[in-house]
Scaffold this active site. Structure first.
Site, PDB file in Angstrom:
ATOM      1  N   GLY A 270      -6.390  -1.401   4.337  1.00  0.00           N
ATOM      2  CA  GLY A 270      -4.974  -1.540   3.966  1.00  0.00           C
ATOM      3  C   GLY A 270      -4.167  -0.267   4.191  1.00  0.00           C
ATOM      4  O   GLY A 270      -2.962  -0.332   4.468  1.00  0.00           O
TER       5      GLY A 270
ATOM      6  N   SER B 267      -7.515   0.242  -2.346  1.00  0.00           N
ATOM      7  CA  SER B 267      -6.795  -0.423  -1.253  1.00  0.00           C
ATOM      8  C   SER B 267      -7.526  -1.716  -0.939  1.00  0.00           C
ATOM      9  O   SER B 267      -8.665  -1.913  -1.345  1.00  0.00           O
ATOM     10  CB  SER B 267      -6.767   0.467  -0.013  1.00  0.00           C
ATOM     11  OG  SER B 267      -7.955   0.324   0.757  1.00  0.00           O
ATOM     12  N   ASP B 268      -6.877  -2.593  -0.202  1.00  0.00           N
ATOM     13  CA  ASP B 268      -7.624  -3.704   0.375  1.00  0.00           C
ATOM     14  C   ASP B 268      -8.214  -3.203   1.701  1.00  0.00           C
ATOM     15  O   ASP B 268      -7.943  -2.078   2.133  1.00  0.00           O
ATOM     16  CB  ASP B 268      -6.728  -4.941   0.552  1.00  0.00           C
ATOM     17  CG  ASP B 268      -7.570  -6.227   0.646  1.00  0.00           C
ATOM     18  OD1 ASP B 268      -8.801  -6.132   0.827  1.00  0.00           O
ATOM     19  OD2 ASP B 268      -7.002  -7.338   0.538  1.00  0.00           O
ATOM     20  N   TYR B 269      -9.009  -4.028   2.311  1.00  0.00           N
ATOM     21  CA  TYR B 269      -9.791  -3.685   3.502  1.00  0.00           C
ATOM     22  C   TYR B 269      -8.897  -3.099   4.619  1.00  0.00           C
ATOM     23  O   TYR B 269      -8.074  -3.820   5.178  1.00  0.00           O
ATOM     24  CB  TYR B 269     -10.447  -4.973   3.993  1.00  0.00           C
ATOM     25  CG  TYR B 269     -11.671  -4.826   4.857  1.00  0.00           C
ATOM     26  CD1 TYR B 269     -12.944  -5.038   4.339  1.00  0.00           C
ATOM     27  CD2 TYR B 269     -11.551  -4.523   6.201  1.00  0.00           C
ATOM     28  CE1 TYR B 269     -14.065  -4.942   5.134  1.00  0.00           C
ATOM     29  CE2 TYR B 269     -12.673  -4.418   6.999  1.00  0.00           C
ATOM     30  CZ  TYR B 269     -13.930  -4.631   6.455  1.00  0.00           C
ATOM     31  OH  TYR B 269     -15.043  -4.535   7.249  1.00  0.00           O
TER      32      TYR B 269
ATOM     33  N   HIS C 171       0.821  -1.215   0.000  1.00  0.00           N
ATOM     34  CA  HIS C 171       0.000   0.000   0.000  1.00  0.00           C
ATOM     35  C   HIS C 171       0.854   1.264   0.000  1.00  0.00           C
ATOM     36  O   HIS C 171       0.313   2.370  -0.062  1.00  0.00           O
ATOM     37  CB  HIS C 171      -0.973  -0.010   1.186  1.00  0.00           C
ATOM     38  CG  HIS C 171      -2.176  -0.887   0.944  1.00  0.00           C
ATOM     39  ND1 HIS C 171      -2.093  -2.254   0.936  1.00  0.00           N
ATOM     40  CD2 HIS C 171      -3.467  -0.589   0.690  1.00  0.00           C
ATOM     41  CE1 HIS C 171      -3.288  -2.754   0.677  1.00  0.00           C
ATOM     42  NE2 HIS C 171      -4.143  -1.773   0.525  1.00  0.00           N
TER      43      HIS C 171
END
Ligand code: BGC
Length: 728
Positions: free
Chosen positions: A251, A247-249, A225
C-alpha cells in the site's frame, strides 16, 4: 537502537515460501532476518516455520528482538466458518464472538499473534467482490460485529493463551469504491463517512482492537495510506486508538501509482500519515535511511521535511511497533507461542461451523414445502450439488477443501440413503471467464457436455422425485478480492436450468451458494422454497441440510439488500429520499428505473423467514429523549422461532436530507409456539443525532428537537410506526 534497527522494525514481510531449506536458507526473507531487518512476518502456515524464522530473527537482531506473526484469519483459521457476510446474517453476536474465539485459539496454537480481521468495511455495492468479507450494508450491525469479533479474538488480553490481536480493516471506506471496482477510490460526503463508514471502526476501537490496517483506496481525493487527518487525527486523537497501524499489501508503494509522487514522497506521506509498518513493499527499508540523513524537499508534491523530522517519525512508528510487541509478550519471550501449543478440539469447531452455517443461511421463501420429511424422495441437481471447494468461500487461506462435506453427503447423511444427483450446469457460460476465476487454483470447470444434455438429465431426475433440491450460485473465486463483476446476478446457464426445472411441476427447494448478494431473477421467485446459503465454510452444506430437514430452525436475516435486478446497484435500506419519490406525482419522471418491471422486488435488508409465524403488535413509546419503546411479538405458529426484532428510526425534518430510515437497534428472542415477549429498546441521542460536516475538521454532531418516527418489525420494510417528540 541504531537507526537501521529502528527502521528494520517497520518492515512487515510475507512468509511466501518461508526460509529456503538447504544451503543455510538463503531466500530473500532469510537474508533480511539475518540482517535484523524484519519487524513481523505474515502467512507462516505452521508453528515449525514460524519457529525457524523466529530463531533466525532473534539471532540476527543485536538486541534479540523477536518478530510477531500475523495471518489472514478472516472467517476461521483451519476450521473455516461461513463467510463474514453470511455470519452477519445470523445477527447473533454470541455466535460471531464464538467463531472468532475459536479461530483465535487455532491461530495462537500455531504461533500467531495477530489476525487481519475483522474486516468491517460497509458494503453497499454487490458488484464489489469483497462484500463476501464484509459485515454487510449497515453501520449499526457492522459495529456490533466489530465489537463481538474483537472480543472473540482478544478476550480481555490479546496476549493471553488462545487469544490474538485483532486488526480492524480496511481503514476506511474501501467498500465505497466507485462502480464496485476493487481498489478504486471513494468520493463521498463527509457526513456519510462519519455516519456510515467510520462508526464500525469507532466501535472496534472502543472494544479494544490492538491494530488497524489502512485501505487501498483514496477517500475524497487522498489515498488512505497518506491520510493523516483520518489516521492520526480521527482514529488516534479522536477515538483514542493507541495501537499499531499497518499498511495493506504494498500500500505504501501504491501511493506512487495513485499519483502522489516517487518512492521517497510515498514513504514520507505514509509514515507521517501514521502507517507504522510497511507490508511487503520494503519502501520504508529502502528509503528511510537516506531520508533520515538528508530529509526531503519535493515542492512538486508539496512536501518539505527535515532529516530531524524524519527521524522523529521513524521513532514514533518504531515505538508503536515495540509497544505492540510488548503488549503481545514478544519482548518478554519471543518463543512463548512457539513451543507446544494446544489447538482447540477440532470436533467442537466442526460442530460450531455447522451451527454457524445453519444460523447464517436465510430462508427467503417457503410455500409450505419446508421442512422436508426425511423420507421424502429427493433429487439433487445443479452445479453445487456435490461441490466442496467453493463452500470454503474466499479468503480461507488455511482451509482445506478435503474437510468439506458436500451437499450430497450432507443430504444423504440426514436422509439415510443415496439420493439421485445431477451436477454440471455451468457456473458461468464463458470459457475465458473460467480462466480468470482459476488464477489461484482450479475450483471452476466448464461442464464438457452440452448444456441441453445436462438440463435434460436434471429434468428427468427432478421429474421422478417428490422434491428437487437445486444447488445454484457462484464460485468462490467469483466473489472476493479483485473479483468485481459487472452484473451481480445468477448466471444465465443456471437460470435456464431453473426455468426447465420449474416446468416439471416438482416442488423446488432452491439453494444459493454465493459470496455476494445476487439478483436471482424471476425464476427463483417461483421456487417453492428459497434459501440464501452463502459460502458456508467446512460445514456449510450440513448446516443447510439441517435447515431443510427441520433439524435446525431458520433464523438468518439478510445483512444486505438483495437486488431484483443486477443494474439496481448500489442499493441499501438506508437511502435518502429524493424530491420525486417513486411512485410520485409524475408518471414519467421517476427516480427508479424505467425498465424495472412493476412488482419486481428483491428482498429487503433484515428479511428472513422461520418455520414459525410471528405476529407483531404496534410499538408503544414514551419519553422525549431518551425514548423507551416496546413491542410485543407472539409466535402464532406451530414451532419455536428465533425472531430478530428490529428498530428503525426516521427524522422527517432535519437540517440536511437524512436517510428515509436507519437501523437503531435489534434484539433476538426465541419464542415457543403460542409464546409472546415484549421487547424494549431505549432510543438514545446517539441513535438520533447526525453529522453536519462541511469538512472533517468542522464536523459537528447535532440532534434537533421535533418529530422522530420509530419503526419496529421483522425487517426494514414490514414495520409499524409510532411518532414521538424528541426534545433535542
Ligand atoms: C488484502 C488484505 C490482506 C492482505 C494480506 C491484501 O491484498 O487487501 O485484506 O490482509 O492482502 O494478505
Amino acid at each position: 537502537m541504531t537507526l537501521a534497527e529502528r527502521i528494520g522494525q517497520l518492515n512487515l514481510l510475507a512468509a511466501g515460501e518461508g526460509l529456503a531449506t538447504g544451503a543455510g536458507g538463503d531466500s530473500p526473507l532469510a537474508k533480511r532476518l539475518d540482517e535484523g531487518m524484519v519487524g513481523a512476518v505474515f502467512g507462516t502456515k505452521s508453528r515449525a516455520s514460524a519457529r525457524a524464522m523466529q530463531e533466525r530473527a532473534v539471532k540476527g537482531s543485536r538486541l534479540g528482538i523477536g518478530l510477531f506473526f500475523a495471518e489472514d484469519v478472516i472467517h476461521g483459521h483451519r476450521t473455516v466458518f461461513p463467510l463474514p457476510v453470511a455470519l452477519a446474517c445470523s445477527w447473533n453476536m454470541d455466535l460471531v464472538e464464538e467463531t472468532a474465539a475459536f479461530a483465535a485459539a487455532e491461530a495462537a496454537a500455531e504461533g500467531l499473534h495477530q489476525v487481519y480481521s475483522p474486516m468491517i468495511d460497509i458494503a453497499r455495492d454487490p458488484r464489489w467482490g469483497r462484500v463476501a468479507e464484509s459485515p454487510g450494508e449497515d453501520p449499526v450491525l457492522a459495529g456490533r460485529i466489530a465489537a463481538a469479533m474483537v472480543r472473540g479474538y482478544q478476550g480481555d488480553d490479546p496476549a493471553a493463551p488462545g487469544r490474538v490481536a485483532a486488526c480492524l480493516k480496511h481503514f476506511v471506506a474501501y467498500g465505497a469504491t466507485q462502480s464496485g471496482r476493487d481498489y478504486d477510490n471513494a468520493s463521498l460526503a463527509w457526513e456519510e463517512l462519519l455516519g456510515v463508514y467510520l462508526p464500525p471502526f469507532a466501535d472496534g476501537v472502543a472494544a479494544g482492537a490492538a491494530s488497524v490496517m489502512a485501505a487501498f483506496n483514496a477517500v475524497n481525493k487522498l489515498p488512505m495510506h497518506a491520510h493523516r487527518e483520518l489516521i492520526e487525527d480521527w482514529l488516534r486523537r479522536g477515538e483514542g486508538f493507541g495501537g499499531l497501524v499497518v499498511s495493506d499489501y504494498t500500500g505504501v508503494m501504491e501511493l506512487t501509482a495513485h499519483g502522489l509522487g516517487p518512492r521517497e514522497v510515498a514513504v514520507i506521506r505514509a509514515l507521517s500519515a501514521g502507517i507504522d509498518m510497511d507490508m511487503v513493499g520494503e519502501d520504508y527499508l529502502a528509503s528511510l535511511p537516506g531520508l533520515a540523513e538528508a530529509g526531503l524537499s519535493a515542492p512538486e508534491a508539496g512536501l518539505e521535511v527535515s532529516a530531524g523530522e524524519v527521524r522523529e517519525l521513524i521513532d514514533r512508528a518504531c515505538l508503536r511497533v515495540l509497544t505492540f510487541k510488548a503488549r503481545m509478550g514478544v519482548l518478554d519471550d519471543p518463543f512463548a507461542r512457539l513451543g507446544e501449543g494446544t489447538a482447540p478440539a477440532r470436533a467442537a469447531g466442526v460442530a460450531l461451523a455447522q451451527r454457524a452455517a445453519a444460523e447464517s443461511a436465510v430462508l427467503l421463501r417457503n410455500e409450505g414445502v419446508l421442512p422436508l420429511a426425511e423420507t421424502a424422495r429427493v433429487a439433487l441437481v445443479g452445479p453445487f450439488a456435490e461441490d466442496c471447494a467453493n463452500m470454503l468461500g474466499t479468503w480461507a487461506v488455511s482451509g482445506d477443501a478435503r474437510e468439506v462435506c458436500s451437499l450430497r453427503e450432507a443430504v444423504e447423511r440426514v436422509a439415510g440413503r443415496a439420493v439421485p444427483c445431477v451436477t454440471g450446469a455451468n457456473v458461468v457460460a464463458e470459457p475465458w471467464l473460467i480462466d480468470r476465476l482459476n488464477v489461484h487454483g482450479t475450483t471452476v470447470a466448464l461442464d464438457e457436455r452440452p448444456a441441453e444434455e445436462m438440463i435434460a438429465e436434471a429434468v428427468a431426475a427432478a421429474g421422478a422425485a417428490e422434491v428437487a433440491i437445486v444447488a445454484l450460485g457462484e464460485a468462490k473465486e467469483h466473489a472476493g478480492e479483485s473479483s468485481s463483476v459487472l452484473a451481480p446476478a445468477l448466471p444465465a446457464p443456471q437460470r435456464a436450468l431453473l426455468a426447465a426445472l420449474l416446468e416439471t411441476g416438482t416442488p423446488l427447494v432452491v439453494l444459493i451458494f454465493a459470496g455476494r448478494p445476487l439478483a436471482l431473477g424471476p425464476e427463483a421467485a417461483q421456487a417453492d422454497a428459497l434459501i440464501y446459503a452463502w459460502h458456508g465454510g467446512i460445514r456449510g452444506p450440513d448446516g443447510v441440510a439441517d435447515l431443510i430437514y427441520g433439524r435446525a430452525a431458520p433464523s438468518g436475516r439478510l445483512a444486505v439488500t438483495l437486488p431484483a435486478h443486477p443494474g439496481q446497484v448500489p442499493l441499501h435500506h438506508s437511502e435518502e429520499p429524493t424530491g420525486r419519490p417513486d411512485p410520485g406525482r409524475f408518471q414519467k419522471f421517476r427516480t427508479g428505473w424505467l425498465d424495472l418491471p412493476d412488482g419486481a422486488a428483491g428482498f429487503p435488508f433484515g428479511f428472513g423467514l422461520g418455520y414459525g409465524k410471528v405476529a407483531y403488535g404496534a410499538p408503544q413509546a414514551r419519553g422525549t429523549g431518551p425514548v423507551e419503546v416496546e413491542v410485543t411479538v407472539r409466535n402464532t405458529g406451530k414451532v419455536a422461532q428465533t425472531e430478530t426484532v428490529q428498530l428503525y428510526l426516521s427524522d422527517p425534518v432535519a437540517r440536511i436530507t437524512r436517510p428515509a430510515r436507519w437501523l437503531a437497534d435489534f434484539r433476538r428472542v426465541t419464542l415457543a409456539p403460542g409464546e409472546s415477549a415484549t421487547v424494549a429498546f431505549t432510543v438514545t441521542r446517539e441513535m438520533v443525532s447526525y453529522w453536519i460536516a462541511p469538512s472533517l475538521e468542522e464536523a459537528e454532531r447535532v440532534s434537533d428537537p421535533g418529530e422522530i418516527v420509530l419503526h419496529t418489525g421483522p425487517n426494514s420494510r414490514d414495520t409499524q410506526s409510532v411518532s414521538v417528540t424528541w426534545r433535542g
